[in-house]
Design a protein around this motif. Structure first.
Motif, PDB file in Angstrom:
ATOM      1  N   UNK A 242      31.341  40.324  45.481  1.00 60.31           N
ATOM      2  CA  UNK A 242      30.928  40.535  44.098  1.00 60.31           C
ATOM      3  C   UNK A 242      31.901  39.797  43.171  1.00 60.31           C
ATOM      4  N   UNK A 243      31.391  39.096  42.146  1.00 64.14           N
ATOM      5  CA  UNK A 243      32.266  38.371  41.220  1.00 64.14           C
ATOM      6  C   UNK A 243      33.259  39.320  40.535  1.00 64.14           C
ATOM      7  N   UNK A 244      34.461  38.825  40.218  1.00 64.76           N
ATOM      8  CA  UNK A 244      35.483  39.685  39.608  1.00 64.76           C
ATOM      9  C   UNK A 244      35.039  40.394  38.335  1.00 64.76           C
ATOM     10  N   UNK A 245      34.254  39.730  37.480  1.00 60.27           N
ATOM     11  CA  UNK A 245      33.826  40.394  36.234  1.00 60.27           C
ATOM     12  C   UNK A 245      32.932  41.592  36.559  1.00 60.27           C
ATOM     13  N   UNK A 246      32.022  41.428  37.511  1.00 64.62           N
ATOM     14  CA  UNK A 246      31.179  42.554  37.931  1.00 64.62           C
ATOM     15  C   UNK A 246      32.023  43.651  38.583  1.00 64.62           C
ATOM     16  N   UNK A 247      33.037  43.251  39.333  1.00 73.19           N
ATOM     17  CA  UNK A 247      33.940  44.246  39.935  1.00 73.19           C
ATOM     18  C   UNK A 247      34.659  45.047  38.849  1.00 73.19           C
ATOM     19  N   UNK A 248      35.003  44.386  37.764  1.00 69.24           N
ATOM     20  CA  UNK A 248      35.649  45.103  36.657  1.00 69.24           C
ATOM     21  C   UNK A 248      34.700  46.129  36.041  1.00 69.24           C
ATOM     22  N   UNK A 249      33.429  45.772  35.927  1.00 69.41           N
ATOM     23  CA  UNK A 249      32.457  46.718  35.371  1.00 69.41           C
ATOM     24  C   UNK A 249      32.279  47.917  36.300  1.00 69.41           C
ATOM     25  N   UNK A 250      32.299  47.685  37.604  1.00 64.49           N
ATOM     26  CA  UNK A 250      32.266  48.808  38.551  1.00 64.49           C
ATOM     27  C   UNK A 250      33.528  49.652  38.445  1.00 64.49           C
ATOM     28  N   UNK A 251      34.666  48.980  38.222  1.00 59.95           N
ATOM     29  CA  UNK A 251      35.928  49.706  38.059  1.00 59.95           C
ATOM     30  C   UNK A 251      35.876  50.608  36.830  1.00 59.95           C
ATOM     31  N   UNK A 252      35.314  50.109  35.733  1.00 61.33           N
ATOM     32  CA  UNK A 252      35.172  50.928  34.525  1.00 61.33           C
ATOM     33  C   UNK A 252      34.337  52.167  34.818  1.00 61.33           C
ATOM     34  N   UNK A 253      33.278  51.995  35.611  1.00 60.11           N
ATOM     35  CA  UNK A 253      32.435  53.139  35.985  1.00 60.11           C
ATOM     36  C   UNK A 253      33.220  54.139  36.825  1.00 60.11           C
ATOM     37  N   UNK A 254      34.089  53.644  37.689  1.00 64.78           N
ATOM     38  CA  UNK A 254      34.902  54.548  38.510  1.00 64.78           C
ATOM     39  C   UNK A 254      35.893  55.333  37.642  1.00 64.78           C
ATOM     40  N   UNK A 255      36.443  54.697  36.620  1.00 62.55           N
ATOM     41  CA  UNK A 255      37.319  55.419  35.698  1.00 62.55           C
ATOM     42  C   UNK A 255      36.543  56.484  34.930  1.00 62.55           C
ATOM     43  N   UNK A 256      35.317  56.151  34.521  1.00 57.46           N
ATOM     44  CA  UNK A 256      34.489  57.146  33.827  1.00 57.46           C
ATOM     45  C   UNK A 256      34.195  58.326  34.739  1.00 57.46           C
TER      46      UNK A 256
ATOM     47  N   UNK B  49      44.605  46.719  40.588  1.00 58.35           N
ATOM     48  CA  UNK B  49      45.480  45.645  41.060  1.00 58.35           C
ATOM     49  C   UNK B  49      44.718  44.639  41.917  1.00 58.35           C
ATOM     50  N   UNK B  50      43.763  45.119  42.700  1.00 59.51           N
ATOM     51  CA  UNK B  50      42.974  44.219  43.543  1.00 59.51           C
ATOM     52  C   UNK B  50      42.126  43.268  42.702  1.00 59.51           C
ATOM     53  N   UNK B  51      41.550  43.777  41.606  1.00 60.57           N
ATOM     54  CA  UNK B  51      40.740  42.912  40.751  1.00 60.57           C
ATOM     55  C   UNK B  51      41.627  41.920  39.994  1.00 60.57           C
ATOM     56  N   UNK B  52      42.801  42.353  39.565  1.00 61.67           N
ATOM     57  CA  UNK B  52      43.743  41.436  38.920  1.00 61.67           C
ATOM     58  C   UNK B  52      44.034  40.262  39.859  1.00 61.67           C
ATOM     59  N   UNK B  53      44.264  40.564  41.133  1.00 65.64           N
ATOM     60  CA  UNK B  53      44.518  39.517  42.124  1.00 65.64           C
ATOM     61  C   UNK B  53      43.316  38.593  42.272  1.00 65.64           C
ATOM     62  N   UNK B  54      42.112  39.178  42.268  1.00 67.10           N
ATOM     63  CA  UNK B  54      40.886  38.375  42.405  1.00 67.10           C
ATOM     64  C   UNK B  54      40.720  37.420  41.234  1.00 67.10           C
ATOM     65  N   UNK B  55      41.027  37.882  40.027  1.00 64.27           N
ATOM     66  CA  UNK B  55      40.936  37.015  38.846  1.00 64.27           C
ATOM     67  C   UNK B  55      41.971  35.900  38.936  1.00 64.27           C
ATOM     68  N   UNK B  56      43.186  36.243  39.339  1.00 59.70           N
ATOM     69  CA  UNK B  56      44.245  35.237  39.458  1.00 59.70           C
ATOM     70  C   UNK B  56      43.874  34.170  40.483  1.00 59.70           C
ATOM     71  N   UNK B  57      43.192  34.569  41.545  1.00 58.41           N
ATOM     72  CA  UNK B  57      42.820  33.624  42.601  1.00 58.41           C
ATOM     73  C   UNK B  57      41.753  32.630  42.157  1.00 58.41           C
ATOM     74  N   UNK B  58      41.065  32.900  41.023  1.00 54.48           N
ATOM     75  CA  UNK B  58      40.097  31.934  40.504  1.00 54.48           C
ATOM     76  C   UNK B  58      40.795  30.727  39.875  1.00 54.48           C
ATOM     77  N   UNK B  59      42.104  30.867  39.589  1.00 56.20           N
ATOM     78  CA  UNK B  59      42.902  29.780  39.014  1.00 56.20           C
ATOM     79  C   UNK B  59      42.252  29.206  37.753  1.00 56.20           C
ATOM     80  N   UNK B  60      41.936  30.103  36.819  1.00 54.85           N
ATOM     81  CA  UNK B  60      41.350  29.688  35.553  1.00 54.85           C
ATOM     82  C   UNK B  60      42.404  29.019  34.678  1.00 54.85           C
ATOM     83  N   UNK B  61      41.950  28.199  33.728  1.00 53.67           N
ATOM     84  CA  UNK B  61      42.864  27.589  32.780  1.00 53.67           C
ATOM     85  C   UNK B  61      43.592  28.676  31.998  1.00 53.67           C
ATOM     86  N   UNK B  62      44.868  28.444  31.741  1.00 57.95           N
ATOM     87  CA  UNK B  62      45.657  29.413  30.978  1.00 57.95           C
ATOM     88  C   UNK B  62      45.140  29.483  29.540  1.00 57.95           C
ATOM     89  N   UNK B  63      45.097  30.699  29.010  1.00 53.46           N
ATOM     90  CA  UNK B  63      44.652  30.902  27.622  1.00 53.46           C
ATOM     91  C   UNK B  63      45.146  32.275  27.173  1.00 53.46           C
TER      92      UNK B  63
END
Length: 233
Positions: A1-15, A46-60
């Protein structure tokens, strides 16, 4: 699952975690249940943070802010696992909104940089459905029933029952009966509305995009100029 979708699932788990703490008077959890839940949330974050970092997006700056916010949420969840219920609930109170906000910033950054990770917008999501899914992701939506009628209650933007039923029919949202805290002291538990896995993936394709500016359609042709007859003197 893409990291952004994983974040949305994570938000649901916090709820779900917060709802569980808020409904303690109505349930009898096993000892240590909420400690383990908070520990898992910290690990997931922490796992999703790692997944986002592994995409190696441009710094911003937006990407940095989103990741820092997620790290803060991970620290708070970890701390929540070591506190009693009242303090634990305070530490994770705003986690769903913070996680969804970070997801939106990361998704917007990927589109802005024309990243190959950015998916095509889901064409099923018009402005109304996109807004409804976003409110659900934030943990704002519950439902109740009275005298055979269903009612939607939102802490944010208004969501109509017809919209919710459409999302459920398309497998994008689901209700969890009696899982949300009562609306008033002495009342019964409400039904929490959550994104399904398909709903999280769909919302991830448009989150961070203003609903009104997607698929604007063709620009209408300018009206033909009308000639005015000269006025007689």
């Amino acid at each position: 699952m893409p990291p952004v979708a994983r974040l949305l699932n994570l938000a649901a788990d916090f709820t779900r975690h917060n709802d569980s703490l808020d409904t303690l008077d109505h349930t009898a959890p096993e000892p240590g249940t909420f400690t383990r839940s908070a520990e898992r949330l910290a690990q997931q974050t922490n796992a999703v943070i790692t997944a986002v970092a592994e995409m190696q997006l441009f710094a911003h700056a937006d990407l940095t802010a989103a990741l820092v916010r997620l790290k803060q949420i991970a620290y708070l969840a970890d701390a929540a696992s070591r506190h009693e219920v009242v303090a634990s609930r305070v530490l994770t109170a705003f986690a769903p909104e913070a996680v969804v906000g970070s997801a939106a910033r990361i998704a917007a950054h990927m589109r802005r940089r024309r990243s190959g990770h950015a998916p095509e917008p889901d064409d099923r999501l018009d402005a109304v459905r996109q807004t409804a899914l976003h409110e659900i992701a934030l943990g704002h939506i519950v439902t109740t029933s009275s005298q055979g009628r269903a009612y939607v209650h939102s802490a944010g933007a208004r969501v109509l029952i017809g919209t919710l039923r459409s999302l459920e029919k398309n497998g994008l949202a689901e209700r969890v009966p009696e899982s949300a805290p009562p609306a008033y002291v002495g009342g019964g538990c409400q039904d929490r509305v959550r994104l399904s896995t398909a709903g999280a993936i769909a919302l991830a394709t448009v989150i961070g995009m203003p609903p009104a500016t997607r698929d604007p359609g063709p620009t209408p042709a300018p009206a033909a100029a009308t000639k005015t007859a000269p006025r007689s003197r």
